[in-house]
Design a protein around this motif. Sequence first.
Motif, PDB file in Angstrom:
ATOM      1  N   GLN A  47      18.447   0.358  -8.963  1.00 49.15           N
ATOM      2  CA  GLN A  47      17.172   0.966  -9.350  1.00 49.15           C
ATOM      3  C   GLN A  47      16.822   0.652 -10.806  1.00 49.15           C
ATOM      4  N   ARG A  48      17.805   0.708 -11.680  1.00 53.39           N
ATOM      5  CA  ARG A  48      17.550   0.394 -13.083  1.00 53.39           C
ATOM      6  C   ARG A  48      17.096  -1.051 -13.242  1.00 53.39           C
ATOM      7  N   LEU A  49      17.755  -1.957 -12.542  1.00 51.99           N
ATOM      8  CA  LEU A  49      17.362  -3.370 -12.619  1.00 51.99           C
ATOM      9  C   LEU A  49      15.962  -3.582 -12.051  1.00 51.99           C
ATOM     10  N   LEU A  50      15.672  -2.923 -10.937  1.00 54.45           N
ATOM     11  CA  LEU A  50      14.353  -3.062 -10.319  1.00 54.45           C
ATOM     12  C   LEU A  50      13.266  -2.530 -11.241  1.00 54.45           C
ATOM     13  N   ALA A  51      13.490  -1.368 -11.848  1.00 52.61           N
ATOM     14  CA  ALA A  51      12.502  -0.764 -12.739  1.00 52.61           C
ATOM     15  C   ALA A  51      12.239  -1.641 -13.961  1.00 52.61           C
ATOM     16  N   ARG A  52      13.241  -2.381 -14.401  1.00 47.60           N
ATOM     17  CA  ARG A  52      13.099  -3.240 -15.583  1.00 47.60           C
ATOM     18  C   ARG A  52      12.572  -4.626 -15.245  1.00 47.60           C
ATOM     19  N   GLY A  53      12.227  -4.864 -13.986  1.00 44.35           N
ATOM     20  CA  GLY A  53      11.718  -6.168 -13.590  1.00 44.35           C
ATOM     21  C   GLY A  53      12.789  -7.229 -13.486  1.00 44.35           C
ATOM     22  N   ARG A  54      14.031  -6.817 -13.267  1.00 43.50           N
ATOM     23  CA  ARG A  54      15.144  -7.764 -13.232  1.00 43.50           C
ATOM     24  C   ARG A  54      15.775  -7.883 -11.853  1.00 43.50           C
ATOM     25  N   ALA A  55      15.109  -7.362 -10.823  1.00 47.33           N
ATOM     26  CA  ALA A  55      15.617  -7.452  -9.460  1.00 47.33           C
ATOM     27  C   ALA A  55      14.446  -7.512  -8.486  1.00 47.33           C
ATOM     28  N   VAL A  56      14.714  -8.020  -7.297  1.00 44.18           N
ATOM     29  CA  VAL A  56      13.727  -8.043  -6.222  1.00 44.18           C
ATOM     30  C   VAL A  56      14.166  -7.077  -5.137  1.00 44.18           C
ATOM     31  N   VAL A  57      13.210  -6.677  -4.297  1.00 38.27           N
ATOM     32  CA  VAL A  57      13.519  -5.794  -3.179  1.00 38.27           C
ATOM     33  C   VAL A  57      12.791  -6.308  -1.943  1.00 38.27           C
ATOM     34  N   GLU A  58      13.525  -6.446  -0.855  1.00 32.00           N
ATOM     35  CA  GLU A  58      12.907  -6.802   0.416  1.00 32.00           C
ATOM     36  C   GLU A  58      12.330  -5.520   1.015  1.00 32.00           C
ATOM     37  N   LEU A  59      10.995  -5.474   1.150  1.00 27.98           N
ATOM     38  CA  LEU A  59      10.332  -4.244   1.554  1.00 27.98           C
ATOM     39  C   LEU A  59      10.212  -4.096   3.067  1.00 27.98           C
ATOM     40  N   GLY A  60      10.279  -5.191   3.801  1.00 29.62           N
ATOM     41  CA  GLY A  60      10.222  -5.097   5.257  1.00 29.62           C
ATOM     42  C   GLY A  60       8.898  -4.584   5.787  1.00 29.62           C
ATOM     43  N   LEU A  61       7.793  -4.929   5.132  1.00 27.29           N
ATOM     44  CA  LEU A  61       6.487  -4.447   5.554  1.00 27.29           C
ATOM     45  C   LEU A  61       5.975  -5.223   6.760  1.00 27.29           C
ATOM     46  N   GLY A  62       5.019  -4.617   7.467  1.00 26.50           N
ATOM     47  CA  GLY A  62       4.295  -5.318   8.508  1.00 26.50           C
ATOM     48  C   GLY A  62       3.151  -6.109   7.900  1.00 26.50           C
ATOM     49  N   VAL A  63       2.795  -7.228   8.525  1.00 26.15           N
ATOM     50  CA  VAL A  63       1.750  -8.109   8.009  1.00 26.15           C
ATOM     51  C   VAL A  63       0.749  -8.394   9.123  1.00 26.15           C
ATOM     52  N   VAL A  64      -0.505  -8.038   8.886  1.00 25.85           N
ATOM     53  CA  VAL A  64      -1.590  -8.296   9.826  1.00 25.85           C
ATOM     54  C   VAL A  64      -2.630  -9.146   9.109  1.00 25.85           C
ATOM     55  N   THR A  65      -3.127 -10.198   9.765  1.00 27.93           N
ATOM     56  CA  THR A  65      -4.154 -11.036   9.156  1.00 27.93           C
ATOM     57  C   THR A  65      -5.457 -10.926   9.940  1.00 27.93           C
ATOM     58  N   VAL A  66      -6.557 -11.054   9.199  1.00 22.69           N
ATOM     59  CA  VAL A  66      -7.889 -11.083   9.796  1.00 22.69           C
ATOM     60  C   VAL A  66      -8.584 -12.331   9.283  1.00 22.69           C
ATOM     61  N   SER A  67      -8.973 -13.205  10.181  1.00 22.60           N
ATOM     62  CA  SER A  67      -9.682 -14.428   9.807  1.00 22.60           C
ATOM     63  C   SER A  67     -11.071 -14.429  10.434  1.00 22.60           C
ATOM     64  N   GLY A  68     -11.890 -15.386  10.015  1.00 26.81           N
ATOM     65  CA  GLY A  68     -13.254 -15.491  10.538  1.00 26.81           C
ATOM     66  C   GLY A  68     -14.280 -15.133   9.483  1.00 26.81           C
ATOM     67  N   PRO A  69     -15.489 -15.678   9.607  1.00 28.59           N
ATOM     68  CA  PRO A  69     -16.514 -15.499   8.563  1.00 28.59           C
ATOM     69  C   PRO A  69     -17.010 -14.078   8.387  1.00 28.59           C
ATOM     70  N   ASP A  70     -16.821 -13.216   9.384  1.00 24.44           N
ATOM     71  CA  ASP A  70     -17.309 -11.831   9.281  1.00 24.44           C
ATOM     72  C   ASP A  70     -16.228 -10.856   8.821  1.00 24.44           C
ATOM     73  N   ARG A  71     -15.063 -11.361   8.439  1.00 28.34           N
ATOM     74  CA  ARG A  71     -13.902 -10.483   8.248  1.00 28.34           C
ATOM     75  C   ARG A  71     -14.126  -9.413   7.187  1.00 28.34           C
ATOM     76  N   LEU A  72     -14.658  -9.772   6.026  1.00 28.92           N
ATOM     77  CA  LEU A  72     -14.770  -8.798   4.936  1.00 28.92           C
ATOM     78  C   LEU A  72     -15.883  -7.782   5.195  1.00 28.92           C
ATOM     79  N   SER A  73     -17.022  -8.239   5.680  1.00 24.79           N
ATOM     80  CA  SER A  73     -18.104  -7.292   5.963  1.00 24.79           C
ATOM     81  C   SER A  73     -17.710  -6.344   7.091  1.00 24.79           C
ATOM     82  N   TRP A  74     -16.957  -6.861   8.048  1.00 21.49           N
ATOM     83  CA  TRP A  74     -16.502  -6.033   9.165  1.00 21.49           C
ATOM     84  C   TRP A  74     -15.485  -4.995   8.700  1.00 21.49           C
TER      85      TRP A  74
END
Length: 365
Positions: free
Chosen positions: A34-61
């Motif tokens: 935790q100390r190393l992570l807080a000081r910007g000296r370590a990485v953490v694998e967060l294991g998040l889910g990733v969803v993508t939205v493509s297409g010309p209407d994506r942002l307005s939608w």
Amino acid sequence: MSAASAFASRDGFVAASDAPGAPAAHFGNPLGEQRLLARGRAVVELGLGVVTVSGPDRLSWLNSITSQLLLGLEPGVSTETLVLDQSGRVEHAARVVDDGTVTWLLTERDDAAPLAAWLDSMRFMLRVEIADRSADSATIGWFGSAPFADVDLPETPAVEWVDPWSSVTPGGWGYAAQEAHAGSDWTLRIAVVTPGTASAIAGSDEPAAGLLAYEALRIAAWRPSLSDVDERTIPHELDWLRSAVHLSKGCYRGQETVAKVHNLGHPPRRVVLLHLDGSDGVLPAPGTPVVLDEKEVGRLSASGIHHELGPIGLAVVKRSLDPGATLTLTADDVVVSATQEVIVPPGAGATANVPRLPRLGAVRR
């Protein structure tokens, strides 16, 4: 099924859960990590889910169906948005960044498939395509500048998301005191990379931290997460208007409740930071009831041991609860006392300051 964690081969690796591909809870020294992570000296694998939205209407939608102003979002600019139900309760939360062609939504792993399914159900005739990319993506987090800048990566990250939590975003509103806000130094960045790139980082000499380290830092920064949400949560209760809601963007599902509570009412509950008594060496788990005078007044949503603050937690409690009251929680049959640090104050909301009209027939004195 998710592939094994890229960091599973690291010495001391202990998985955060029994789920396939779960990232590390720790590598044998949670507080040191935790100390190393807080000081910007370590990485953490967060294991998040990733969803993508493509297409010309994506942002307005996406702008029309979620809480944040996403129309015209510039490539590389990071933000955050919520999906609310008709009553303004939080259903999904996503970190958002667009690369000019695709909008990337990062959410909790278990929520990726439900979020993708809900988005797909809302497409109608618009030119958008939704994909759950969780199985072929890894999410690596750090604080400050990239600690793996010297690692020979096989591929550059698909996108990098920069957390906006350190200040109130345009169109948002902060209920917590802004002076000396606990999240003012929160500099989280998350890269979406391929499993091969994650393996290259894991196989380097870069120090790594587990999720126990990250969670304690998140709690100390008052940073809300979907894991703090229950079936009644509205954004105001977690101070989520600060980063995930644009109050003047126009209509979307749940917007009426957001506006009414913010302008005329008060959120029925409020999040507090709990400083937990660690004398008995036990830590209450998320979901533990928060008690005052033998009555439940809230629930613990997150807990951890901070390298400076000690045992801490986030709890959502009744708005009317006295901020000075000492509370109790039970862990392993041990009663743990807790003091509150106010995040969302009892008077949050009612920003329109509309005077209350006298009741019909009331006698004026």
